[in-house]
Design an enzyme around this catalytic site. Structure first.
Site, PDB file in Angstrom:
ATOM      1  N   ARG A 157       0.835  -1.223   0.000  1.00  7.65           N
ATOM      2  CA  ARG A 157       0.000   0.000   0.000  1.00  7.65           C
ATOM      3  C   ARG A 157       0.858   1.257   0.000  1.00  7.65           C
ATOM      4  O   ARG A 157       0.661   2.155  -0.828  1.00  7.65           O
ATOM      5  CB  ARG A 157      -0.921  -0.006   1.233  1.00  7.65           C
ATOM      6  CG  ARG A 157      -2.025  -1.049   1.168  1.00  7.65           C
ATOM      7  CD  ARG A 157      -2.749  -1.132   2.487  1.00  7.65           C
ATOM      8  NE  ARG A 157      -1.932  -1.750   3.498  1.00  7.65           N
ATOM      9  CZ  ARG A 157      -2.202  -2.915   4.077  1.00  7.65           C
ATOM     10  NH1 ARG A 157      -3.301  -3.566   3.790  1.00  7.65           N
ATOM     11  NH2 ARG A 157      -1.388  -3.427   4.985  1.00  7.65           N
ATOM     12  N   ARG A 235      10.652   0.220   8.863  1.00  2.00           N
ATOM     13  CA  ARG A 235      11.110  -0.109  10.214  1.00  2.00           C
ATOM     14  C   ARG A 235      12.631  -0.034  10.229  1.00  2.00           C
ATOM     15  O   ARG A 235      13.294  -0.435   9.257  1.00  2.00           O
ATOM     16  CB  ARG A 235      10.676  -1.529  10.614  1.00  2.00           C
ATOM     17  CG  ARG A 235       9.197  -1.670  10.908  1.00  2.00           C
ATOM     18  CD  ARG A 235       8.797  -1.023  12.240  1.00  2.00           C
ATOM     19  NE  ARG A 235       7.393  -1.207  12.534  1.00  2.00           N
ATOM     20  CZ  ARG A 235       6.424  -0.325  12.281  1.00  2.00           C
ATOM     21  NH1 ARG A 235       6.710   0.818  11.699  1.00  2.00           N
ATOM     22  NH2 ARG A 235       5.173  -0.589  12.614  1.00  2.00           N
ATOM     23  N   GLU A 264      14.583   2.503  18.635  1.00  2.00           N
ATOM     24  CA  GLU A 264      13.878   3.760  18.935  1.00  2.00           C
ATOM     25  C   GLU A 264      13.503   3.827  20.412  1.00  2.00           C
ATOM     26  O   GLU A 264      13.172   2.792  21.002  1.00  2.00           O
ATOM     27  CB  GLU A 264      12.629   3.852  18.060  1.00  2.00           C
ATOM     28  CG  GLU A 264      12.989   3.948  16.600  1.00  2.00           C
ATOM     29  CD  GLU A 264      11.770   3.890  15.677  1.00  2.00           C
ATOM     30  OE1 GLU A 264      10.637   3.869  16.176  1.00  2.00           O
ATOM     31  OE2 GLU A 264      11.990   3.866  14.458  1.00  2.00           O
ATOM     32  N   HIS A 282      10.354   8.974  13.710  1.00  2.00           N
ATOM     33  CA  HIS A 282       9.230   8.064  13.453  1.00  2.00           C
ATOM     34  C   HIS A 282       7.888   8.809  13.445  1.00  2.00           C
ATOM     35  O   HIS A 282       7.032   8.574  14.302  1.00  2.00           O
ATOM     36  CB  HIS A 282       9.206   6.922  14.482  1.00  2.00           C
ATOM     37  CG  HIS A 282       8.418   5.731  14.003  1.00  2.00           C
ATOM     38  ND1 HIS A 282       8.708   4.438  14.363  1.00  2.00           N
ATOM     39  CD2 HIS A 282       7.342   5.633  13.170  1.00  2.00           C
ATOM     40  CE1 HIS A 282       7.855   3.603  13.804  1.00  2.00           C
ATOM     41  NE2 HIS A 282       6.997   4.317  13.069  1.00  2.00           N
TER      42      HIS A 282
HETATM   43  P1  NAP Z   1       1.636  -3.782   3.000  1.00  5.49           P
HETATM   44  O1  NAP Z   1       0.602  -3.234   2.074  1.00  5.49           O
HETATM   45  O2  NAP Z   1       1.371  -5.073   3.687  1.00  5.49           O
HETATM   46  O3  NAP Z   1       3.004  -3.876   2.178  1.00  5.49           O
HETATM   47  C1  NAP Z   1       4.090  -4.595   2.656  1.00  5.49           C
HETATM   48  C2  NAP Z   1       5.010  -4.898   1.484  1.00  5.49           C
HETATM   49  O4  NAP Z   1       6.156  -5.575   2.015  1.00  5.49           O
HETATM   50  C3  NAP Z   1       4.395  -5.814   0.423  1.00  5.49           C
HETATM   51  O5  NAP Z   1       4.607  -5.235  -0.827  1.00  5.49           O
HETATM   52  C4  NAP Z   1       5.196  -7.094   0.536  1.00  5.49           C
HETATM   53  O6  NAP Z   1       5.434  -7.729  -0.706  1.00  5.49           O
HETATM   54  C5  NAP Z   1       6.521  -6.561   1.062  1.00  5.49           C
HETATM   55  N1  NAP Z   1       7.296  -7.621   1.674  1.00  5.49           N
HETATM   56  C6  NAP Z   1       6.989  -8.369   2.758  1.00  5.49           C
HETATM   57  N2  NAP Z   1       7.927  -9.310   2.945  1.00  5.49           N
HETATM   58  C7  NAP Z   1       8.835  -9.147   1.962  1.00  5.49           C
HETATM   59  C8  NAP Z   1      10.034  -9.814   1.609  1.00  5.49           C
HETATM   60  N3  NAP Z   1      10.473 -10.873   2.311  1.00  5.49           N
HETATM   61  N4  NAP Z   1      10.731  -9.357   0.543  1.00  5.49           N
HETATM   62  C9  NAP Z   1      10.276  -8.308  -0.172  1.00  5.49           C
HETATM   63  N5  NAP Z   1       9.150  -7.630   0.101  1.00  5.49           N
HETATM   64  C10 NAP Z   1       8.435  -8.061   1.159  1.00  5.49           C
HETATM   65  O7  NAP Z   1       1.964  -2.758   4.162  1.00  5.49           O
HETATM   66  P2  NAP Z   1       1.915  -1.148   4.131  1.00  5.49           P
HETATM   67  O8  NAP Z   1       0.602  -0.688   4.639  1.00  5.49           O
HETATM   68  O9  NAP Z   1       2.381  -0.682   2.787  1.00  5.49           O
HETATM   69  O10 NAP Z   1       3.007  -0.824   5.259  1.00  5.49           O
HETATM   70  C11 NAP Z   1       4.347  -1.227   5.064  1.00  5.49           C
HETATM   71  C12 NAP Z   1       5.159  -1.039   6.323  1.00  5.49           C
HETATM   72  O11 NAP Z   1       5.382   0.344   6.560  1.00  5.49           O
HETATM   73  C13 NAP Z   1       4.482  -1.511   7.620  1.00  5.49           C
HETATM   74  O12 NAP Z   1       4.649  -2.912   7.805  1.00  5.49           O
HETATM   75  C14 NAP Z   1       5.178  -0.710   8.678  1.00  5.49           C
HETATM   76  O13 NAP Z   1       6.277  -1.423   9.186  1.00  5.49           O
HETATM   77  C15 NAP Z   1       5.688   0.531   7.923  1.00  5.49           C
HETATM   78  N6  NAP Z   1       5.011   1.759   8.391  1.00  5.49           N
HETATM   79  C16 NAP Z   1       5.760   2.779   8.891  1.00  5.49           C
HETATM   80  C17 NAP Z   1       5.142   3.945   9.325  1.00  5.49           C
HETATM   81  C18 NAP Z   1       5.920   5.102   9.857  1.00  5.49           C
HETATM   82  O14 NAP Z   1       5.386   5.855  10.650  1.00  5.49           O
HETATM   83  N7  NAP Z   1       7.143   5.289   9.451  1.00  5.49           N
HETATM   84  C19 NAP Z   1       3.751   4.051   9.260  1.00  5.49           C
HETATM   85  C20 NAP Z   1       3.025   3.007   8.734  1.00  5.49           C
HETATM   86  C21 NAP Z   1       3.665   1.860   8.292  1.00  5.49           C
HETATM   87  P3  NAP Z   1       4.317  -8.648  -1.420  1.00  5.49           P
HETATM   88  O15 NAP Z   1       3.216  -7.690  -1.787  1.00  5.49           O
HETATM   89  O16 NAP Z   1       4.990  -9.200  -2.625  1.00  5.49           O
HETATM   90  O17 NAP Z   1       3.883  -9.659  -0.413  1.00  5.49           O
END
Ligand code: NAP
Length: 316
Positions: A157, A235, A264, A282
């Site tokens: 996403r 992360r 953190e 963060h």
């Molecule tokens: P998401 O839609 O679940 O996307 C996660 C992505 O990670 C997917 O594209 C997935 O690939 C990929 N992934 C997982 N395991 C992998 C691997 N072994 N190798 C390569 N790619 C891999 O989650 P999101 O909503 O975009 O959020 C992503 C992350 O952002 C969260 O998990 C969180 O840790 C972080 N985040 C940070 C903040 C902040 O404040 N900085 C805020 C919100 C979220 P596939 O689609 O191919 O499975």
């Protein structure tokens, strides 16, 4: 849901805390001294049916074991890497998170960090404030963001929202994820080293799991190279921080924009001295609008659970 006993693990959001206090029976874990938390959990174990953790403080197997009445973990975050999902599964505890509502803000920050790092916006701000514009003349030339090759690690996403924004800056997009996605104009790389070798700005946007811990290692950093910029809004543990620091010090990496760190709230102090990094604490999803929406989603999930209705955003 008046009778639902909810444990809030930290004072993460004032509106959420106020609404939980108004609508449920709220237990504030942080009101107990750190060395008395086990006693606190024991004392309230039979009443606590829900836990609300967040990105920095999760729910581990010990807490799940200590709470025999626990039915649901409703995280004030989309990343649930600090929730022990196996332990939840074993105990039949449901888990929800807050996807989608924070996507735009985190993607905005990723692009903001990329522009800030390349155009040295914080450094230029400090230059003006220190009176150096007047005393030393024009600020140094910087590097443009428009048109740079942007590589996205994790086209989920948030990764996709970063890609859409970067496209508006005429940036060619490539990515690495577990699987190839149906976006033919974005080039897929089956491995992250090749992705890094073929982009100028690498944005880490994947979820944290055993496979992605330290996925940005020395090889990836060296492939990104002395002109490359690393942006991490996912992360801290995705990146091998000592390797990142030495690459920045030795100019094997051009720069970095970091929202997240491995330990953190302790960002490595060696980064503070570096002029080629932009550091923020963060804050990816920390806007009034998004935190409000995240809080509402936590509350709606708890309410649905209390009413025995389908959860809005279930993880398990
Ligand atoms: P998401 O839609 O679940 O996307 C996660 C992505 O990670 C997917 O594209 C997935 O690939 C990929 N992934 C997982 N395991 C992998 C691997 N072994 N190798 C390569 N790619 C891999 O989650 P999101 O909503 O975009 O959020 C992503 C992350 O952002 C969260 O998990 C969180 O840790 C972080 N985040 C940070 C903040 C902040 O404040 N900085 C805020 C919100 C979220 P596939 O689609 O191919 O499975």
């Amino acid at each position: 849901m008046d009778s639902l006993g909810v444990l809030l693990v930290a004072p993460m959001n004032a509106y959420l805390e106020q609404e939980l206090d108004r609508r449920c029976r709220l237990f504030r874990l942080w009101e107990s001294p750190a060395d008395r938390r086990d006693d606190y959990l024991r004392a309230h174990a039979s009443s606590i049916r829900a836990v609300v953790p967040y990105a920095l403080q999760g729910v581990d197997a010990a807490m799940i074991d200590a709470l025999p009445s626990l039915e649901i973990v409703s995280s004030f975050s989309v990343g649930i890497d600090r929730v022990d999902l196996d332990a939840c599964l074993r105990r039949g505890v449901r888990v929800t998170n807050t996807p989608d509502v924070l996507t735009d803000d985190v993607a905005d920050l990723a692009v903001g960090l990329a522009i800030a790092a390349l155009r040295k916006i914080p450094q230029a701000d400090r230059y003006v404030r220190a009176g150096k514009w007047k005393s030393k003349g024009d600020f140094t030339l910087t590097t443009r963001f428009s048109g740079k090759r942007v590589g996205i690690l994790g086209l989920g996403r948030i990764g996709l929202a970063v890609a859409k924004r970067a496209e508006a800056f005429d940036c060619p997009i490539s990515y690495h994820s577990r699987s190839e996605k149906p976006f033919p104009k974005y080039k897929f790389y089956p491995n992250v080293v090749d992705l890094a070798a073929n982009c100028d700005v690498l944005v880490v946007a994947c979820s944290l799991n055993p496979e992605t811990r330290h996925i940005v290692n020395r090889k990836v950093i060296d492939a990104l190279g002395p002109e490359g910029v690393l942006i991490n809004i996912a992360r801290g543990a995705h990146v091998d921080e000592p390797e990142l620091i030495s690459a920045l010090l030795e100019k094997r990496l051009g720069g970095a924009g970091l929202d997240v760190f491995e330990d953190e709230p302790f960002a490595p102090e060696q980064l503070f001295e570096l002029d080629n990094v932009v550091l923020v604490p963060h804050v990816g999803s920390d806007t009034e609008e998004t935190c409000w929406a995240m809080a509402d989603l936590v509350l709606q999930n708890l309410e649905a659970h209390a009413l025995n209705q389908p959860l809005l955003t279930p993880v398990i």
